[in-house]
Design a protein around this motif. Structure first.
Motif, PDB file in Angstrom:
ATOM      1  N   VAL A  77       6.053  31.864   6.496  1.00  0.00           N
ATOM      2  CA  VAL A  77       5.011  32.296   5.723  1.00  0.00           C
ATOM      3  C   VAL A  77       5.053  33.664   5.513  1.00  0.00           C
ATOM      4  CG1 VAL A  77       2.552  32.570   5.601  1.00  0.00           C
ATOM      5  CG2 VAL A  77       3.397  30.641   6.818  1.00  0.00           C
ATOM      6  N   ILE A  78       5.028  33.936   4.149  1.00  0.00           N
ATOM      7  CA  ILE A  78       4.577  35.398   3.665  1.00  0.00           C
ATOM      8  C   ILE A  78       3.289  35.637   3.228  1.00  0.00           C
ATOM      9  CG2 ILE A  78       5.638  37.066   1.866  1.00  0.00           C
ATOM     10  CD1 ILE A  78       8.157  35.126   1.472  1.00  0.00           C
ATOM     11  N   LYS A  79       2.830  36.676   3.741  1.00  0.00           N
ATOM     12  CA  LYS A  79       1.477  37.088   3.308  1.00  0.00           C
ATOM     13  C   LYS A  79       1.409  38.426   2.808  1.00  0.00           C
ATOM     14  CE  LYS A  79      -0.225  34.795   7.586  1.00  0.00           C
ATOM     15  NZ  LYS A  79      -1.017  34.891   8.674  1.00  0.00           N
ATOM     16  N   SER A  80       0.362  38.562   1.720  1.00  0.00           N
ATOM     17  CA  SER A  80       0.069  39.771   0.971  1.00  0.00           C
ATOM     18  C   SER A  80      -1.550  40.061   0.879  1.00  0.00           C
ATOM     19  CB  SER A  80       0.762  40.010  -0.407  1.00  0.00           C
ATOM     20  OG  SER A  80       0.377  41.038  -0.786  1.00  0.00           O
ATOM     21  N   LYS A  81      -2.120  40.772   1.594  1.00  0.00           N
ATOM     22  CA  LYS A  81      -3.480  40.876   1.689  1.00  0.00           C
ATOM     23  C   LYS A  81      -3.846  41.221   0.270  1.00  0.00           C
ATOM     24  CE  LYS A  81      -7.394  42.880   3.828  1.00  0.00           C
ATOM     25  NZ  LYS A  81      -7.646  44.080   4.942  1.00  0.00           N
ATOM     26  N   ASN A  82      -3.456  42.052  -0.586  1.00  0.00           N
ATOM     27  CA  ASN A  82      -3.748  42.504  -1.644  1.00  0.00           C
ATOM     28  C   ASN A  82      -3.184  41.892  -2.989  1.00  0.00           C
ATOM     29  OD1 ASN A  82      -5.831  44.225  -0.227  1.00  0.00           O
ATOM     30  ND2 ASN A  82      -4.286  45.813  -0.111  1.00  0.00           N
ATOM     31  N   TRP A  83      -1.836  42.131  -3.142  1.00  0.00           N
ATOM     32  CA  TRP A  83      -1.084  41.900  -4.179  1.00  0.00           C
ATOM     33  C   TRP A  83       0.415  41.362  -4.039  1.00  0.00           C
ATOM     34  CZ3 TRP A  83      -3.622  41.657  -8.920  1.00  0.00           C
ATOM     35  CH2 TRP A  83      -4.675  42.252  -9.054  1.00  0.00           C
ATOM     36  N   PHE A  84       0.558  40.528  -4.981  1.00  0.00           N
ATOM     37  CA  PHE A  84       2.318  40.189  -5.064  1.00  0.00           C
ATOM     38  C   PHE A  84       2.315  40.412  -6.414  1.00  0.00           C
ATOM     39  CE2 PHE A  84       1.447  36.810  -1.870  1.00  0.00           C
ATOM     40  CZ  PHE A  84       2.378  36.881  -1.080  1.00  0.00           C
ATOM     41  N   TYR A  85       3.159  41.701  -6.747  1.00  0.00           N
ATOM     42  CA  TYR A  85       3.430  42.097  -8.031  1.00  0.00           C
ATOM     43  C   TYR A  85       4.446  41.404  -8.790  1.00  0.00           C
ATOM     44  CZ  TYR A  85       0.067  45.758  -6.971  1.00  0.00           C
ATOM     45  OH  TYR A  85      -0.831  46.733  -6.729  1.00  0.00           O
ATOM     46  N   GLU A  86       4.446  41.483 -10.314  1.00  0.00           N
ATOM     47  CA  GLU A  86       5.369  40.894 -11.111  1.00  0.00           C
ATOM     48  C   GLU A  86       6.815  41.611 -10.550  1.00  0.00           C
ATOM     49  OE1 GLU A  86       6.895  41.314 -15.587  1.00  0.00           O
ATOM     50  OE2 GLU A  86       4.851  42.045 -15.113  1.00  0.00           O
ATOM     51  N   GLY A  87       7.754  40.718 -10.727  1.00  0.00           N
ATOM     52  CA  GLY A  87       9.234  41.214 -10.342  1.00  0.00           C
ATOM     53  C   GLY A  87       9.475  40.965  -8.881  1.00  0.00           C
ATOM     54  N   THR A  88       8.374  40.242  -7.973  1.00  0.00           N
ATOM     55  CA  THR A  88       8.750  39.924  -6.753  1.00  0.00           C
ATOM     56  C   THR A  88       9.333  38.567  -6.727  1.00  0.00           C
ATOM     57  OG1 THR A  88       6.889  41.435  -5.818  1.00  0.00           O
ATOM     58  CG2 THR A  88       7.684  39.543  -4.516  1.00  0.00           C
ATOM     59  N   GLU A  89      10.548  38.376  -6.145  1.00  0.00           N
ATOM     60  CA  GLU A  89      11.190  36.951  -5.754  1.00  0.00           C
ATOM     61  C   GLU A  89      10.937  36.755  -4.410  1.00  0.00           C
ATOM     62  OE1 GLU A  89      15.057  37.227  -6.763  1.00  0.00           O
ATOM     63  OE2 GLU A  89      14.778  38.029  -8.813  1.00  0.00           O
ATOM     64  N   ILE A  90      10.476  35.620  -4.111  1.00  0.00           N
ATOM     65  CA  ILE A  90      10.112  35.069  -2.632  1.00  0.00           C
ATOM     66  C   ILE A  90      11.221  33.838  -2.647  1.00  0.00           C
ATOM     67  CG2 ILE A  90       8.339  33.728  -1.174  1.00  0.00           C
ATOM     68  CD1 ILE A  90       7.343  36.426  -1.913  1.00  0.00           C
ATOM     69  N   TYR A  91      11.873  33.970  -1.418  1.00  0.00           N
ATOM     70  CA  TYR A  91      12.738  32.852  -0.966  1.00  0.00           C
ATOM     71  C   TYR A  91      12.365  32.091   0.529  1.00  0.00           C
ATOM     72  CZ  TYR A  91      15.767  35.198  -4.315  1.00  0.00           C
ATOM     73  OH  TYR A  91      16.195  35.677  -5.413  1.00  0.00           O
ATOM     74  N   ILE A  92      11.846  30.995   0.441  1.00  0.00           N
ATOM     75  CA  ILE A  92      11.647  30.532   1.789  1.00  0.00           C
ATOM     76  C   ILE A  92      12.491  29.326   2.022  1.00  0.00           C
ATOM     77  CG2 ILE A  92       9.940  29.383   3.222  1.00  0.00           C
ATOM     78  CD1 ILE A  92       7.681  30.841   1.378  1.00  0.00           C
ATOM     79  N   GLY A  93      13.311  29.252   3.056  1.00  0.00           N
ATOM     80  CA  GLY A  93      14.349  28.140   3.320  1.00  0.00           C
ATOM     81  C   GLY A  93      15.310  28.359   2.101  1.00  0.00           C
ATOM     82  N   ASN A  94      15.349  26.988   1.385  1.00  0.00           N
ATOM     83  CA  ASN A  94      16.139  27.122   0.295  1.00  0.00           C
ATOM     84  C   ASN A  94      15.382  26.937  -0.901  1.00  0.00           C
ATOM     85  OD1 ASN A  94      15.229  24.689   0.644  1.00  0.00           O
ATOM     86  ND2 ASN A  94      17.237  23.681   0.751  1.00  0.00           N
ATOM     87  N   ARG A  95      14.203  27.580  -0.983  1.00  0.00           N
ATOM     88  CA  ARG A  95      13.131  27.552  -2.452  1.00  0.00           C
ATOM     89  C   ARG A  95      13.231  29.000  -2.615  1.00  0.00           C
ATOM     90  NH1 ARG A  95      14.020  22.678  -3.404  1.00  0.00           N
ATOM     91  NH2 ARG A  95      13.324  20.934  -2.191  1.00  0.00           N
ATOM     92  N   THR A  96      12.752  29.036  -4.046  1.00  0.00           N
ATOM     93  CA  THR A  96      12.744  30.331  -4.820  1.00  0.00           C
ATOM     94  C   THR A  96      11.127  30.049  -5.582  1.00  0.00           C
ATOM     95  OG1 THR A  96      14.935  30.578  -4.581  1.00  0.00           O
ATOM     96  CG2 THR A  96      13.537  32.094  -6.142  1.00  0.00           C
TER      97      THR A  96
END
Length: 168
Positions: free
Chosen positions: A125-144
């Motif tokens: 799990v990835i948590k951000s209390k305030n913001w996920f800003y543009e340009g952020t790439e999230i990879y969890i397992g083999n998903r993007t």
């Protein structure tokens, strides 16, 4: 090898590559300036690279096997008895076919093993209390998932095979 928690001070993760096997918890991820930030959960980048290289090898072996089997079929369908040279080519092609089949089976086994390992990382799990800003790439397992706009914080996780963001 476990969790990354960035909750004190500014609590920001800005730019670069961050990898944790279980989870990441921050106040903000990325930057209002669109700084490229990569967050990976559950799978080390080297494992993903290994999987991609092995998959390329697997596909190349499949293509080579198809060509080899076409050659074998052609040689076996010759109307007259094969000359000594053609018989040697046929025997060599059959040997190559057997070796490629063994390599393909080994690749399948290794790919499946790597897939299982990568799927275990899907619980992160990835948590951000305030913001996920543009340009952020999230990879969890083999998903993007790539954020193309600024998003109010929340929690990213795998749901129904895709990375899902819920606001907490």
């Amino acid at each position: 090898k476990s969790n990354i928690i960035v909750q004190t001070g500014k609590g920001k993760i800005v730019g670069g590559n961050i990898v944790a096997l279980k989870g990441i918890d921050a106040l903000e991820v990325g930057s209002p300036m669109g700084t490229k930030t990569k967050i990976r959960i559950g799978v080390e980048p080297e494992l993903v690279e290994l999987y991609q290289e092995l998959h390329k090898t697997y596909m190349a072996h499949l293509a080579d096997l198809e060509k080899t089997n076409k050659n074998i079929s052609y040689l076996e369908k010759q109307p007259s008895a094969l000359t000594g040279k053609k018989q040697i080519l046929l025997n060599q092609a059959k040997l190559v076919s057997i070796n490629l089949t063994n390599e393909i089976n080994l690749c399948k086994f290794r790919l499946k093993s790597l897939e299982n390992t990568m799927n275990e990382g899907r619980r992160g799990v990835i948590k951000s209390k305030n913001w996920f800003y543009e340009g952020t790439e999230i990879y969890i397992g083999n998903r993007t998932k790539t954020f193309t706009t600024d998003i109010i914080g929340g929690k990213c996780f795998i749901y129904d095979g895709n990375i899902t963001l819920t606001h907490v």
